[in-house]
Motif scaffolding. Structure first.
Motif, short mmCIF file in Angstrom:
data_model
loop_
_atom_site.label_atom_id
_atom_site.label_comp_id
_atom_site.label_asym_id
_atom_site.label_seq_id
_atom_site.Cartn_x
_atom_site.Cartn_y
_atom_site.Cartn_z
N ARG A 25 45.39 -22.99 142.99
CA ARG A 25 44.32 -22.31 142.25
C ARG A 25 43.17 -21.92 143.18
O ARG A 25 42.59 -20.86 143.07
N LEU A 26 42.84 -22.84 144.11
CA LEU A 26 41.73 -22.61 145.02
C LEU A 26 42.14 -21.84 146.28
O LEU A 26 41.29 -21.50 147.10
N GLN A 27 43.44 -21.61 146.43
CA GLN A 27 43.99 -20.92 147.59
C GLN A 27 43.62 -21.63 148.89
O GLN A 27 43.13 -21.02 149.84
N VAL A 28 43.89 -22.95 148.89
CA VAL A 28 43.66 -23.78 150.07
C VAL A 28 44.92 -24.62 150.30
O VAL A 28 45.75 -24.76 149.41
N PRO A 29 45.06 -25.19 151.49
CA PRO A 29 46.23 -26.03 151.76
C PRO A 29 46.23 -27.30 150.91
O PRO A 29 45.18 -27.76 150.46
N PHE A 30 47.43 -27.85 150.72
CA PHE A 30 47.60 -29.14 150.04
C PHE A 30 48.31 -30.09 150.98
O PHE A 30 49.30 -29.73 151.62
N VAL A 31 47.80 -31.32 151.05
CA VAL A 31 48.41 -32.36 151.87
C VAL A 31 48.52 -33.62 151.04
O VAL A 31 47.56 -34.05 150.40
N ASP A 32 49.72 -34.22 151.08
CA ASP A 32 49.98 -35.49 150.40
C ASP A 32 50.20 -36.53 151.50
O ASP A 32 51.10 -36.36 152.34
N THR A 33 49.40 -37.59 151.51
CA THR A 33 49.52 -38.57 152.59
C THR A 33 50.87 -39.28 152.58
O THR A 33 51.36 -39.67 153.64
N ASP A 34 51.48 -39.46 151.41
CA ASP A 34 52.81 -40.07 151.38
C ASP A 34 53.79 -39.19 152.17
O ASP A 34 54.64 -39.70 152.91
N HIS A 35 53.68 -37.89 152.02
CA HIS A 35 54.55 -36.96 152.75
C HIS A 35 54.27 -37.05 154.26
O HIS A 35 55.21 -37.04 155.08
#
Length: 172
Positions: A25-35
Motif C-alpha cells: 500500500r505504501l509502496q515500500v519494501p517489506f522485510v520479515d526477520t524470520d525470513h
C-alpha cells in the motif's frame, strides 16, 4: 527513507500478512526477520531450534532485527524478537505497532499444528503463557496498539497506515 513501521506481536497476530500488504500500500519494501534468519542460516526456524537450540536462534534473530532496522520500509519481527534486551533498545524511538490478538483468533490463523517450535507441546496453554509474559514488553515498546482479532486484513492495514502517516493519530 527509513523503516516506516515495525510490527510486533504474538504468533497469529498477522505481522507478516499485514506487513506485506502495508508495504504494498505504501509502496515500500517489506522485510520479515524470520525470513532473514532462515536465509542467513540456510535452514528453517524449526530446524534451527532442533539442531542448534533456542539460544542460537535468538542470537540470529537479534542480528536480523538489527539489520532490518537499518533498511527501509515495513519490518515484521518474529513473536519473541522484541523480548531480546538489545532488540528492545534498538526499537526505542522506532514507529512500533503492536498487533494484538486473542488466542481464539490466533489459533484460527496459526492452526497450532506443531510447525512453530515454541508451540509444539500443548499449544493453546503455551501460547497463553507466552502472551501473558510478553504482553508487558509489547505494550512498553509499542508506539501504537492495533487489535487484529475478528477483523479483515484490509481494515487492519488501513488503520496502521493511518497511524503511521505523518500527522496520524500519534502514540497510543
Amino acid at each position: 527513507m527509513s523503516v516506516v513501521a515495525v510490527l510486533i506481536g504474538p504468533p497469529g497476530a498477522g505481522k507478516t500478512t499485514v506487513g506485506r500488504r502495508l508495504a504494498a500500500r505504501l509502496q515500500v519494501p517489506f522485510v520479515d526477520t524470520d525470513h532473514l534468519v532462515e536465509q542467513e542460516a540456510g535452514a528453517s526456524i524449526s530446524d534451527i531450534f532442533v539442531e542448534q537450540g533456542e539460544q542460537a536462534f535468538r542470537a540470529l534473530e537479534a542480528a536480523a532485527v538489527a539489520r532490518g532496522l537499518q533498511g527501509d520500509g515495513v519490518l515484521a519481527l518474529g513473536g519473541g524478537a522484541a523480548m531480546h534486551p538489545g532488540t528492545g533498545e534498538l526499537l526505542r524511538g522506532a514507529p512500533v505497532v503492536f498487533l494484538d490478538v486473542t488466542i481464539k483468533d490466533a489459533a484460527g490463523r496459526v492452526g497450532f499444528d506443531g510447525s512453530r517450535p515454541l508451540l509444539a507441546v500443548n499449544p493453546r496453554a503455551t501460547w497463553t503463557r507466552m502472551m501473558d509474559a510478553r504482553r508487558p514488553t509489547y505494550e512498553a515498546l509499542a508506539t501504537w496498539r492495533v487489535d487484529t482479532g475478528g477483523r479483515k486484513i484490509a481494515e487492519v492495514v488501513e488503520q496502521v497506515a493511518e497511524l503511521i502517516e505523518p500527522g496520524g493519530a500519534g502514540p497510543a
